[in-house]
Design an enzyme around this catalytic site. Structure first.
Site, PDB file in Angstrom:
ATOM      1  N   LYS A 265       0.838  -1.199   0.000  1.00  0.00           N
ATOM      2  CA  LYS A 265       0.000   0.000   0.000  1.00  0.00           C
ATOM      3  C   LYS A 265       0.872   1.248   0.000  1.00  0.00           C
ATOM      4  O   LYS A 265       2.007   1.204   0.467  1.00  0.00           O
ATOM      5  CB  LYS A 265      -0.869   0.032   1.268  1.00  0.00           C
ATOM      6  CG  LYS A 265      -2.000  -0.974   1.300  1.00  0.00           C
ATOM      7  CD  LYS A 265      -2.779  -0.838   2.606  1.00  0.00           C
ATOM      8  CE  LYS A 265      -3.913  -1.851   2.699  1.00  0.00           C
ATOM      9  NZ  LYS A 265      -4.961  -1.660   1.693  1.00  0.00           N
ATOM     10  N   ARG A 339     -10.388 -11.584   1.933  1.00  0.00           N
ATOM     11  CA  ARG A 339     -11.256 -12.632   1.369  1.00  0.00           C
ATOM     12  C   ARG A 339     -10.573 -13.993   1.391  1.00  0.00           C
ATOM     13  O   ARG A 339     -11.243 -15.025   1.461  1.00  0.00           O
ATOM     14  CB  ARG A 339     -11.693 -12.224  -0.048  1.00  0.00           C
ATOM     15  CG  ARG A 339     -10.563 -12.020  -1.007  1.00  0.00           C
ATOM     16  CD  ARG A 339     -10.952 -11.180  -2.225  1.00  0.00           C
ATOM     17  NE  ARG A 339     -10.973  -9.748  -1.946  1.00  0.00           N
ATOM     18  CZ  ARG A 339     -11.339  -8.820  -2.826  1.00  0.00           C
ATOM     19  NH1 ARG A 339     -11.731  -9.170  -4.038  1.00  0.00           N
ATOM     20  NH2 ARG A 339     -11.320  -7.542  -2.501  1.00  0.00           N
TER      21      ARG A 339
HETATM   22  N1  BES Z   1      -8.074  -3.867   4.523  1.00  0.00           N
HETATM   23  C1  BES Z   1      -8.273  -3.407   3.195  1.00  0.00           C
HETATM   24  C2  BES Z   1      -9.568  -2.624   3.019  1.00  0.00           C
HETATM   25  C3  BES Z   1      -9.674  -1.328   3.762  1.00  0.00           C
HETATM   26  C4  BES Z   1      -9.407  -0.128   3.122  1.00  0.00           C
HETATM   27  C5  BES Z   1     -10.106  -1.293   5.069  1.00  0.00           C
HETATM   28  C6  BES Z   1      -9.528   1.065   3.799  1.00  0.00           C
HETATM   29  C7  BES Z   1     -10.234  -0.101   5.743  1.00  0.00           C
HETATM   30  C8  BES Z   1      -9.944   1.080   5.097  1.00  0.00           C
HETATM   31  C9  BES Z   1      -8.308  -4.595   2.242  1.00  0.00           C
HETATM   32  O1  BES Z   1      -7.531  -5.678   2.606  1.00  0.00           O
HETATM   33  C10 BES Z   1      -7.777  -4.111   0.942  1.00  0.00           C
HETATM   34  O2  BES Z   1      -6.630  -3.772   0.896  1.00  0.00           O
HETATM   35  N2  BES Z   1      -8.625  -4.091  -0.078  1.00  0.00           N
HETATM   36  C11 BES Z   1      -8.245  -3.640  -1.354  1.00  0.00           C
HETATM   37  C12 BES Z   1      -8.776  -4.636  -2.361  1.00  0.00           C
HETATM   38  C13 BES Z   1      -8.241  -4.431  -3.750  1.00  0.00           C
HETATM   39  C14 BES Z   1      -6.771  -4.781  -3.795  1.00  0.00           C
HETATM   40  C15 BES Z   1      -9.019  -5.314  -4.679  1.00  0.00           C
HETATM   41  C16 BES Z   1      -8.836  -2.260  -1.579  1.00  0.00           C
HETATM   42  O3  BES Z   1      -9.948  -2.025  -1.115  1.00  0.00           O
HETATM   43  O4  BES Z   1      -8.169  -1.427  -2.145  1.00  0.00           O
HETATM   44 MN    MN Z   2      -5.524  -5.491   1.942  1.00  0.00          MN
END
Ligand code: BES
Ligand code: MN
Ligand code: ZN
Length: 489
Positions: A265, A339
């Site tokens: 990230k 997931r």
């Molecule tokens: N934990 C994150 C989602 C999240 C984002 C929670 C902001 C709380 C605040 C999750 O694991 C994630 O990184 N999701 C990605 C999915 C994408 C790579 C398909 C996302 O939402 O960007």
């Molecule tokens: Mn994630």
């Protein structure tokens, strides 16, 4: 932290004169004062009635509070006049409790409520608002006095007021876990805290990496490969219901830190990913509330605890993992890890417990925040009656929740060239494709709800009943759903 004590007492006019803390007077109607209110007015030589007749009082909306510091004629340090019309309802009463509790300090707060009917809600709001997460502040902790509530007939309010502590204790556990940084709340530490629920009569099992490998949980285990913290699954059983009756299941995503893994990230805001175990924290909070109120119901809580880190051993984009169900998954993006965790924990929950219903909770997607913002969680379900029951419970508790769609079109987007599915379905409808991915691990005819709580788990500003930070969203709503749907009347 533990919730502050709230005690009930009967109207005591002498106490009103001598109380040195903060007095919160609930005013239901202009011109109508309870004996306690009338006493305060006399001590203030009519000052209270003059305020009630003024535009200042007229400007108060239901649930709002006007504060007078060191009112002449009284010993208290502040008199709060709380406008709460009798018809305002439970949620406004809770908000009133939250508002008057702001600034609660060492000398305590005396809530003069008179009418008992909303005392439980006022009290719950006040207790929830007094939450504080100060474990990592070196300054001496603030001292708090008691919260006392004065009503005409304490016996009539007793049951509702006694119901507060189990709920608040559950919400506070959830908030503590979510607020805790990831160097403190490792997977091991999280599991340790959950074994603490044994003291409440919850059966707790911790399954380590070897056992998870034997079960074939390749999707879940893949997420933790880059971390030094061991991947663990914790199973919590509260059996307060009929012996041997199939339980209801709560399943939580417990990613103690989500760096994104190799699909790392961006730096800005990454620190927020200490809350990526929010789903697991809600499961822990609900189990706590159920056990403390000795709920006559069987509920099992399962959480997947893991840390998503980049490392030489971490899983790569393009890797294929095999789930416990047997389906293979091409990991296109290591940041879509929640997931992968839930796929295996959901499957295990169904295989072992044959639950009558499942609710999973996960801070699953940023896309749900884009869709619904930070006040409303996404609700996905394959079962209308269960979904309706949850939405009703959430409505009663004032917990924002909105149903979102599932459908074949979302499922089609998960097709992989080399495996049974990919772990991402593209940017569009990201929360829906994530939910659809989970649905692949739900057996036909298994009633199920998925709650995407990415937006509601942490709040950037204080709310009616919480300071900024972890909200505890979901504990009250699920507790209520379980109570109304599953417990004998
Ligand atoms: N934990 C994150 C989602 C999240 C984002 C929670 C902001 C709380 C605040 C999750 O694991 C994630 O990184 N999701 C990605 C999915 C994408 C790579 C398909 C996302 O939402 O960007
Ligand atoms: Mn994630
Ligand atoms: Zn995540």
């Amino acid at each position: 932290m533990k919730p502050l004590d709230l005690t009930l007492c009967a109207t005591d006019l002498a106490e009103l004169a001598s109380f040195a803390g903060r007095i919160a007077l609930i005013v239901e109607e202009k011109g109508k004062l309870s004996p306690a209110g009338a006493r305060i007015d006399r001590m203030m030589r009519g000052g209270l009635q003059r305020f009630l007749a003024s535009p200042g009082f007229d400007a108060l909306k239901p649930g709002e509070v006007s504060e007078l510091a060191y009112p002449a004629g009284l010993a208290c340090e502040s008199l709060m006049i709380c406008f709460l019309p009798r018809r305002a309802g439970r949620l406004i009463a809770r908000k009133t409790g939250g508002t008057l509790a702001k600034g609660h300090g060492a000398k305590g707060t005396l809530i003069v409520a008179a009418n008992h009917s909303l005392a439980g809600e006022i009290g719950l709001g006040a207790v929830l608002r007094c939450y504080e997460f100060a474990d990592h502040k070196t300054a001496a902790p603030k001292a708090y006095g008691d919260i006392r509530m004065m009503v005409t007939d304490p016996d009539k309010a007793r049951a509702e007021v006694d119901a507060i502590a189990p709920l608040a204790t559950g919400v506070f556990l959830t908030r503590d876990l979510v607020n805790e940084p990831a160097n403190v709340l490792t997977t091991t530490e999280f599991a340790n805290r959950l074994t603490g629920l044994r003291a409440l009569g919850v059966q707790v099992e911790v399954l380590g990496e070897e056992e998870l490998a034997k079960l074939g949980m390749g999707a879940f285990l893949g997420v933790g490969l880059g971390s030094d913290s061991p991947t663990q699954m914790v199973v919590m059983q509260w059996n307060g219901g009929a012996k041997g009756a199939a339980p209801f299941a709560l399943v939580g995503k417990g990613v103690v830190f989500d760096s994104g893994g190799i699909s790392i990230k961006p730096a800005g805001g990454m620190e927020e990913m200490t809350m990526d175990m929010g789903g697991a924290a809600v499961v822990a909070g609900v189990m706590t509330a159920l056990a403390l109120r000795k709920a006559p119901v069987n509920v099992v809580g399962l959480v997947g605890l893991v840390e998503n880190m980049p490392d030489g051993r971490a899983q790569r984009p393009g890797d294929v993992v095999r789930s416990m169900k047997g389906d293979t998954i091409e990991v296109i993006n290591t940041d879509a890890e929640g997931r992968l965790v839930l796929a295996d924990v959901l499957w295990y929950a169904q295989e072992r417990f044959k639950p009558t219903g499942i609710v999973d909770l996960a801070t699953l997607t940023g896309a749900i925040i884009v869709a619904l913002g930070t006040e409303t969680a996404g609700v996905f379900s394959n079962d209308d009656p269960l979904c309706t029951a949850f939405l009703a419970a959430a409505g009663t508790e004032g917990s924002g929740a909105w149903r979102m769609p599932l459908g074949q079109g979302y499922d089609d987007r998960l097709k992989s060239r080399i495996a049974d599915m990919m772990n991402v379905g593209g940017r569009e409808g990201g929360a829906c494709t994530a939910a659809q991915f989970l649905k692949r691990f739900i057996k036909p005819d298994q009633p199920w709800i998925h709650l995407d709580i990415a937006g509601v788990t942490l709040s950037k500003s204080e709310t009616d009943t919480a300071p900024k930070g972890a909200t505890g969203w979901g504990v009250l709503a699920l507790n209520r759903m379980i109570q109304t749907l599953l417990e004998p009347k």
